[in-house]
Design a protein around this motif. Structure first.
Motif, PDB file in Angstrom:
ATOM      1  N   ARG A   1      -0.305   4.016  -2.415  1.00 45.96           N
ATOM      2  CA  ARG A   1      -1.507   4.719  -1.956  1.00 45.96           C
ATOM      3  C   ARG A   1      -1.181   5.633  -0.777  1.00 45.96           C
ATOM      4  O   ARG A   1      -1.720   6.746  -0.681  1.00 45.96           O
ATOM      5  CB  ARG A   1      -2.563   3.694  -1.544  1.00 45.96           C
TER       6      ARG A   1
ATOM      7  N   ARG B   1      -3.677  14.636  -0.176  1.00 43.41           N
ATOM      8  CA  ARG B   1      -4.825  14.866   0.695  1.00 43.41           C
ATOM      9  C   ARG B   1      -4.660  16.163   1.478  1.00 43.41           C
ATOM     10  O   ARG B   1      -3.603  16.453   2.012  1.00 43.41           O
ATOM     11  CB  ARG B   1      -5.023  13.699   1.657  1.00 43.41           C
TER      12      ARG B   1
ATOM     13  N   ASN C   1       0.810  -1.224   0.000  1.00 45.14           N
ATOM     14  CA  ASN C   1       0.000   0.000   0.000  1.00 45.14           C
ATOM     15  C   ASN C   1       0.842   1.272   0.000  1.00 45.14           C
ATOM     16  O   ASN C   1       0.293   2.366   0.162  1.00 45.14           O
ATOM     17  CB  ASN C   1      -0.929   0.023   1.220  1.00 45.14           C
TER      18      ASN C   1
ATOM     19  N   LYS D   1       0.392   8.751  -2.060  1.00 47.21           N
ATOM     20  CA  LYS D   1      -0.626   9.600  -2.684  1.00 47.21           C
ATOM     21  C   LYS D   1      -1.389  10.380  -1.625  1.00 47.21           C
ATOM     22  O   LYS D   1      -1.659  11.574  -1.785  1.00 47.21           O
ATOM     23  CB  LYS D   1      -1.590   8.735  -3.507  1.00 47.21           C
ATOM     24  N   VAL D   2      -1.732   9.698  -0.535  1.00 49.64           N
ATOM     25  CA  VAL D   2      -2.424  10.370   0.565  1.00 49.64           C
ATOM     26  C   VAL D   2      -1.550  11.473   1.157  1.00 49.64           C
ATOM     27  O   VAL D   2      -2.002  12.595   1.397  1.00 49.64           O
ATOM     28  CB  VAL D   2      -2.802   9.346   1.664  1.00 49.64           C
TER      29      VAL D   2
END
Length: 267
Positions: free
Chosen positions: A59, A67, A56, A62-63
């Protein structure tokens, strides 16, 4: 995006300072210390974490870099709007609005739809608390991966430097003195890679993930408390005063201003 910009600025200033002292950028590039530092760090992570956790990483990155923390004042203002509508027209009046809002936070949407379906307040809160807790744990795992890398990379850098010096000193008797300085310099690149990656990449990302996790947890707590108050159909004054306690002084002032504007419009 600001995180990526800051990352590039950090490396850029280091490179600028090095070149300002008369160094050349090419002197900082070598594939062998790169393999030792990052290969060793990856191996350490593979030992410390499960494949399911490590897969992960994309991901998680990316967060970390995309975010944004929610505007908590806007979250409370929206929940207050829902409260007013529910008190006037009932929960079913917001169903279409919630269903059609594609950009709504999934946790918020789930909470509202469950309330519309008539889930008991206590059962709904328990369900949401479990989801919020699991989300926070996922953030902690992501942060732990990068914290671990940040602790390992400098050590791998020292290991790389020691390996380089062993090679240099092993051939010292027959070494070309002109090339000796370059060999020693290359050996210390491993330490540079380890310290640089730890303090400019791994540890900052870990800290960023922890801060995002805390902000997200606070947002979820506000939503859970807000939904409970909406189900109780309390007054807007009690609603605002209760949720205001989650905010810092600056946001509390903003919320009070928003609420006064809302009251004037309603009046």
């Amino acid at each position: 995006m600001t995180g990526l910009i800051s990352l590039f600025l950090g490396f850029g200033f280091l490179l600028l300072g090095f070149m300002g002292e008369g160094g050349h950028a090419s002197a900082l590039v070598s594939w062998t210390p790169l393999v030792i530092v990052f290969g060793g760090t990856i191996g350490s992570l593979g030992t410390s974490f499960t494949p399911k956790q490590l897969k992960n990483i994309g991901r998680i990155l990316k967060v970390a870099f995309t975010r944004k923390s929610a505007d908590l004042v806007e979250v409370i203002a929206y929940l207050n709007h829902v409260l007013d509508k529910v008190k006037k027209e009932g929960f079913l009046s917001i169903e279409a609005e919630v269903d059609e809002e594609e950009k709504m936070d999934p946790f918020m949407k789930k909470a509202l739809l469950s309330a519309i379906d008539g889930v008991h307040p206590e059962e709904l809160r328990n369900m949401l608390e479990i989801e919020a807790s699991m989300s926070f744990k996922r953030h902690k795992v992501g942060a732990a991966i990068f914290d671990s890398a940040g602790g390992t990379a400098p050590t791998m850098g020292i290991v790389g430097t020691v390996l380089g010096l062993i090679h240099v000193l092993g051939g010292l008797a027959s070494a070309d003195m002109n090339a000796l300085g370059g060999s020693i310099s290359a050996a210390f690149l491993a330490t540079l890679y380890g310290l640089g990656s730890a303090n400019l990449i791994f540890l900052p990302i870990g800290t960023r993930l922890k801060n995002l996790g805390k902000n997200e947890q606070l947002e979820k707590e506000i939503i859970m408390e807000g939904i409970t108050l909406i189900q109780q159909e309390v007054s807007s004054t009690i609603f605002i005063e209760t949720l205001k306690g989650f905010l810092d002084k600056k946001d509390q002032a903003k919320l009070e201003e928003r609420y006064l504007e809302h009251v004037e419009l309603e009046g």
